[in-house]
Design a protein around this motif. Structure first.
Motif, mmCIF file in Angstrom:
data_model
loop_
_atom_site.group_PDB
_atom_site.id
_atom_site.type_symbol
_atom_site.label_atom_id
_atom_site.label_comp_id
_atom_site.label_asym_id
_atom_site.label_seq_id
_atom_site.Cartn_x
_atom_site.Cartn_y
_atom_site.Cartn_z
ATOM 1 N N PRO A 58 10.836 -7.892 9.199
ATOM 2 C CA PRO A 58 10.796 -6.601 8.507
ATOM 3 C C PRO A 58 9.820 -6.571 7.335
ATOM 4 C CG PRO A 58 13.064 -7.362 8.779
ATOM 5 C CD PRO A 58 12.173 -8.465 9.225
ATOM 6 N N SER A 59 9.697 -7.667 6.574
ATOM 7 C CA SER A 59 8.841 -7.601 5.380
ATOM 8 C C SER A 59 7.366 -7.514 5.781
ATOM 9 C CB SER A 59 9.089 -8.782 4.453
ATOM 10 O OG SER A 59 8.675 -9.966 5.087
ATOM 11 N N ALA A 60 6.996 -8.233 6.849
ATOM 12 C CA ALA A 60 5.601 -8.157 7.340
ATOM 13 C C ALA A 60 5.304 -6.731 7.795
ATOM 14 C CB ALA A 60 5.398 -9.132 8.490
ATOM 15 N N TRP A 61 6.262 -6.129 8.493
ATOM 16 C CA TRP A 61 6.042 -4.765 9.001
ATOM 17 C C TRP A 61 5.973 -3.762 7.851
ATOM 18 C CZ3 TRP A 61 3.985 -2.649 12.933
ATOM 19 C CH2 TRP A 61 4.177 -1.289 13.174
ATOM 20 N N ASP A 62 6.904 -3.915 6.854
ATOM 21 C CA ASP A 62 6.897 -3.000 5.708
ATOM 22 C C ASP A 62 5.575 -3.109 4.948
ATOM 23 O OD1 ASP A 62 9.369 -2.210 6.440
ATOM 24 O OD2 ASP A 62 10.463 -3.326 4.887
ATOM 25 N N GLY A 63 5.042 -4.332 4.883
ATOM 26 C CA GLY A 63 3.758 -4.538 4.215
ATOM 27 C C GLY A 63 2.652 -3.773 4.920
ATOM 28 N N PHE A 64 2.680 -3.822 6.251
ATOM 29 C CA PHE A 64 1.655 -3.092 7.004
ATOM 30 C C PHE A 64 1.811 -1.586 6.819
ATOM 31 C CE2 PHE A 64 0.791 -0.578 10.788
ATOM 32 C CZ PHE A 64 -0.591 -0.592 10.697
ATOM 33 N N VAL A 65 3.065 -1.101 6.845
ATOM 34 C CA VAL A 65 3.296 0.347 6.717
ATOM 35 C C VAL A 65 2.769 0.847 5.371
ATOM 36 C CG1 VAL A 65 5.074 2.143 6.545
ATOM 37 C CG2 VAL A 65 5.229 0.411 8.342
ATOM 38 N N ALA A 66 2.985 0.047 4.311
ATOM 39 C CA ALA A 66 2.476 0.441 2.986
ATOM 40 C C ALA A 66 0.947 0.546 3.021
ATOM 41 C CB ALA A 66 2.910 -0.578 1.944
ATOM 42 N N LEU A 67 0.301 -0.416 3.677
ATOM 43 C CA LEU A 67 -1.168 -0.407 3.798
ATOM 44 C C LEU A 67 -1.627 0.800 4.622
ATOM 45 C CD1 LEU A 67 -3.900 -2.014 3.471
ATOM 46 C CD2 LEU A 67 -3.373 -3.050 5.684
ATOM 47 N N ALA A 68 -0.871 1.096 5.683
ATOM 48 C CA ALA A 68 -1.251 2.177 6.593
ATOM 49 C C ALA A 68 -1.205 3.540 5.911
ATOM 50 C CB ALA A 68 -0.343 2.175 7.825
ATOM 51 N N LYS A 69 -0.485 3.627 4.782
ATOM 52 C CA LYS A 69 -0.379 4.909 4.077
ATOM 53 C C LYS A 69 -1.479 5.082 3.029
ATOM 54 C CE LYS A 69 4.511 5.733 4.804
ATOM 55 N NZ LYS A 69 5.838 5.857 4.210
ATOM 56 N N SER A 70 -2.334 4.060 2.853
ATOM 57 C CA SER A 70 -3.399 4.175 1.852
ATOM 58 C C SER A 70 -4.486 5.122 2.371
ATOM 59 C CB SER A 70 -3.995 2.795 1.562
ATOM 60 O OG SER A 70 -4.676 2.334 2.709
ATOM 61 N N PRO A 71 -5.169 5.832 1.434
ATOM 62 C CA PRO A 71 -6.188 6.812 1.857
ATOM 63 C C PRO A 71 -7.268 6.200 2.758
ATOM 64 C CG PRO A 71 -5.732 7.017 -0.487
ATOM 65 C CD PRO A 71 -4.970 5.817 -0.014
ATOM 66 N N ALA A 125 -7.127 15.789 10.324
ATOM 67 C CA ALA A 125 -7.321 15.190 8.997
ATOM 68 C C ALA A 125 -6.470 15.928 7.969
ATOM 69 C CB ALA A 125 -8.799 15.252 8.608
ATOM 70 N N LEU A 126 -6.452 17.268 8.063
ATOM 71 C CA LEU A 126 -5.646 18.043 7.113
ATOM 72 C C LEU A 126 -4.171 17.693 7.266
ATOM 73 C CD1 LEU A 126 -7.420 21.535 7.391
ATOM 74 C CD2 LEU A 126 -7.531 19.885 5.503
ATOM 75 N N ALA A 127 -3.707 17.586 8.536
ATOM 76 C CA ALA A 127 -2.290 17.278 8.786
ATOM 77 C C ALA A 127 -1.952 15.872 8.283
ATOM 78 C CB ALA A 127 -1.992 17.408 10.277
ATOM 79 N N ILE A 128 -2.837 14.902 8.549
ATOM 80 C CA ILE A 128 -2.569 13.509 8.153
ATOM 81 C C ILE A 128 -2.499 13.381 6.632
ATOM 82 C CG2 ILE A 128 -3.649 11.211 8.042
ATOM 83 C CD1 ILE A 128 -4.635 11.684 10.918
ATOM 84 N N PHE A 129 -3.494 13.963 5.949
ATOM 85 C CA PHE A 129 -3.516 13.796 4.489
ATOM 86 C C PHE A 129 -2.436 14.645 3.810
ATOM 87 C CE2 PHE A 129 -7.577 11.803 5.390
ATOM 88 C CZ PHE A 129 -7.556 10.742 4.485
ATOM 89 N N ALA A 130 -2.050 15.780 4.461
ATOM 90 C CA ALA A 130 -0.962 16.593 3.885
ATOM 91 C C ALA A 130 0.352 15.837 3.997
ATOM 92 C CB ALA A 130 -0.874 17.933 4.615
ATOM 93 N N ALA A 131 0.544 15.110 5.110
ATOM 94 C CA ALA A 131 1.812 14.406 5.332
ATOM 95 C C ALA A 131 1.920 13.158 4.456
ATOM 96 C CB ALA A 131 1.939 14.028 6.800
ATOM 97 N N GLU A 132 0.791 12.459 4.265
ATOM 98 C CA GLU A 132 0.855 11.156 3.585
ATOM 99 C C GLU A 132 0.190 11.134 2.220
ATOM 100 O OE1 GLU A 132 2.610 8.772 4.574
ATOM 101 O OE2 GLU A 132 3.035 9.361 6.624
ATOM 102 N N GLY A 133 -0.555 12.198 1.916
ATOM 103 C CA GLY A 133 -1.330 12.177 0.669
ATOM 104 C C GLY A 133 -0.494 12.384 -0.576
#
Ligand code: HEM
Length: 133
Positions: A58-71, A125-133
């Motif tokens: 879980p910690s490896a996956w959570d680490g990736f998810v945090a990275l995946a949310k970066s701009p 792009a608008l949908a992705i950045f609106a959801a995660e930005g």
């Protein structure tokens, strides 16, 4: 005594397909098709490598998810979408033309594919950045 002469290699240089200088729009589409194909194959492997993090824990996956949310990572998602749309829509055009459908309109279909690629990628792009930005 006869001297054997090596035949001169015929054909094009390995990366000549990449050189679109002075070429027509169809050649640009060919290069875009090939580059997007290479990108998609590389992405497929990267995707499997990333999914393998699930097996690490879980910690490896959570680490990736945090990275995946970066701009920067979200921008890579948009590039991936551009590649999928460009390759898929141009692939559809090539398939139709190969089947003899719409041959006189092949260039119009190319431009429609390009406009659709840009429009759908912008919406994504608008949908992705609106959801995660
Ligand atoms: C959306 C669905 C897709 C369609 C409709 C499609 C269609 C096509 C077509 C028609 C070609 C031949 C292009 C030509 O004759 O010059 C092609 C090439 C290729 N496609 Fe796709 N494709 C799709 C998705 C994918 C995906 C997901 C991948 C990789 C994971 C992929 C990898 C490739 C590769 C490696 C080539 C060879 C490129 C070359 O040698 O220049 N395609 N595709």
């Amino acid at each position: 005594m006869s001297v054997e002469v090596e035949p001169k290699p015929v054909g094009r240089k390995p990366l000549q397909w990449f050189d679109v200088r002075g070429r027509r729009v169809g050649m640009w589409a060919y290069v875009a098709m090939r580059l997007s194909a290479i990108g998609l194959v590389l992405y497929l492997f990267l995707h499997l490598v990333i999914l393998s993090q699930l097996a690490v824990g879980p910690s490896a996956w959570d680490g990736f998810v945090a990275l995946a949310k970066s701009p920067a990572f979200l921008a890579l998602d948009v590039i991936l979408i551009v590649g999928i749309l460009a390759h898929g829509l141009n692939g559809l055009r090539l398939t139709l033309v190969g089947l003899g459908i719409g041959v006189p309109r092949h260039k119009t279909m190319l431009w429609i594919g390009l406009v659709l690629t840009l429009a759908l990628a912008l919406l994504s792009a608008l949908a992705i950045f609106a959801a995660e930005g």
